[in-house]
Design an enzyme around this catalytic site. Structure first.
Site, short mmCIF file in Angstrom:
data_model
loop_
_atom_site.label_atom_id
_atom_site.label_comp_id
_atom_site.label_asym_id
_atom_site.label_seq_id
_atom_site.Cartn_x
_atom_site.Cartn_y
_atom_site.Cartn_z
N TYR A 18 42.83 48.16 40.90
CA TYR A 18 43.06 47.26 40.44
C TYR A 18 43.40 46.41 39.75
CZ TYR A 18 40.57 47.66 44.93
OH TYR A 18 40.09 48.33 46.64
N HIS A 23 42.98 38.86 41.99
CA HIS A 23 41.80 39.11 42.19
C HIS A 23 40.72 39.63 40.62
CE1 HIS A 23 38.96 37.92 44.79
NE2 HIS A 23 38.39 39.49 45.85
N TYR A 69 31.78 46.26 42.11
CA TYR A 69 32.99 45.66 42.87
C TYR A 69 32.57 44.24 43.36
CZ TYR A 69 35.24 50.36 43.66
OH TYR A 69 35.55 51.30 43.51
N ASN A 71 32.23 42.45 45.67
CA ASN A 71 31.48 41.22 47.10
C ASN A 71 30.21 41.91 45.78
OD1 ASN A 71 33.84 41.25 47.70
ND2 ASN A 71 33.04 43.00 50.03
N ASP A 96 38.62 34.20 39.74
CA ASP A 96 40.78 33.88 40.05
C ASP A 96 40.03 32.39 41.58
OD1 ASP A 96 41.09 35.49 43.36
OD2 ASP A 96 39.09 36.18 42.00
N ASN A 117 33.58 36.13 47.13
CA ASN A 117 33.25 36.96 47.50
C ASN A 117 32.18 37.16 46.25
OD1 ASN A 117 33.42 37.02 50.68
ND2 ASN A 117 34.58 39.04 50.05
#
Length: 203
Positions: A18, A23, A69, A71, A96, A117
């Site tokens: 990532y 994100h 993560y 979420n 973001d 999220n």
């Protein structure tokens, strides 16, 4: 003062997969700050994230990149607030935002998750929407609503293009200036500059 900025949290997803994605622009801002100021992040298991600090005395800032993560970002943020004894008002979340064009910033003292999220998790874990957040524009994948929905995931989890990179660099510099202004001036006064920010691509 109760609402003095004490903790800056950049949102993102951990792991090389990532790195550099849209994100993760919250991570990218704190990584740029570390590179500029010469400090490094260390894994703090009690905070479920990578943590560091900069400044001394009244200007001392704690910095956090949750490794839970996106979420589940709120779990790390809740742990940090509890550990340091800070209130949600002393927090700034760097996040973001697809609804804002690349190169633009939006500072808000509170608000809903807006479909994000990471913010949704933070609101759940803090039990309030009343925490400052700096939304960093990453642009939308399309204007057409159906096409936009279809491309959202690949857009936010994809990298910036080479053509976008100068604007990304400029806006990350803007984020660092925004944090300094919030520290010096408080949210309201700093917000006037931040919400009118335009990247200066040609010096």
């Amino acid at each position: 003062m109760a609402d003095v900025l004490r903790l800056v949290v950049g949102l993102g997803n951990p792991g090389t997969k990532y790195e550099g994605t849209r994100h993760n622009i919250g991570f990218m801002a704190l990584e740029r700050m570390a590179s500029r100021e010469g400090f490094s992040f260390r894994q703090q298991s009690k905070l479920h994230g990578l943590a560091s600090e900069c400044g001394i005395g009244e200007s001392r800032l704690r910095l956090l990149m949750p490794q839970t993560y996106m979420n589940d970002s709120g779990r790390s943020i809740r742990a940090a607030l509890d550990w340091f004894g800070f209130t949600p008002e002393q927090l700034l979340v760097l996040v973001d935002d697809m609804d804002i064009p690349l190169g633009r910033l939006r500072l808000r003292a509170q608000g809903s998750a807006g479909g994000h999220n990471g913010l949704r998790s933070t609101i759940q874990h803090l039990g309030t929407q009343a925490f400052p957040r700096l939304r960093i524009g990453i642009g939308a994948p399309a204007d057409n609503p159906a096409e936009r929905r279809a491309r959202t995931v690949s857009h936010v989890l994809g990298p910036f293009s080479r053509a976008e990179q100068p604007e990304v660099d400029a806006v990350l510099d803007g984020v660092l200036k925004a944090i300094q202004r919030i520290q010096r001036q408080g949210l309201d006064r700093a917000g006037n500059w931040i919400n009118g920010f335009r990247p200066a691509l040609v010096e």
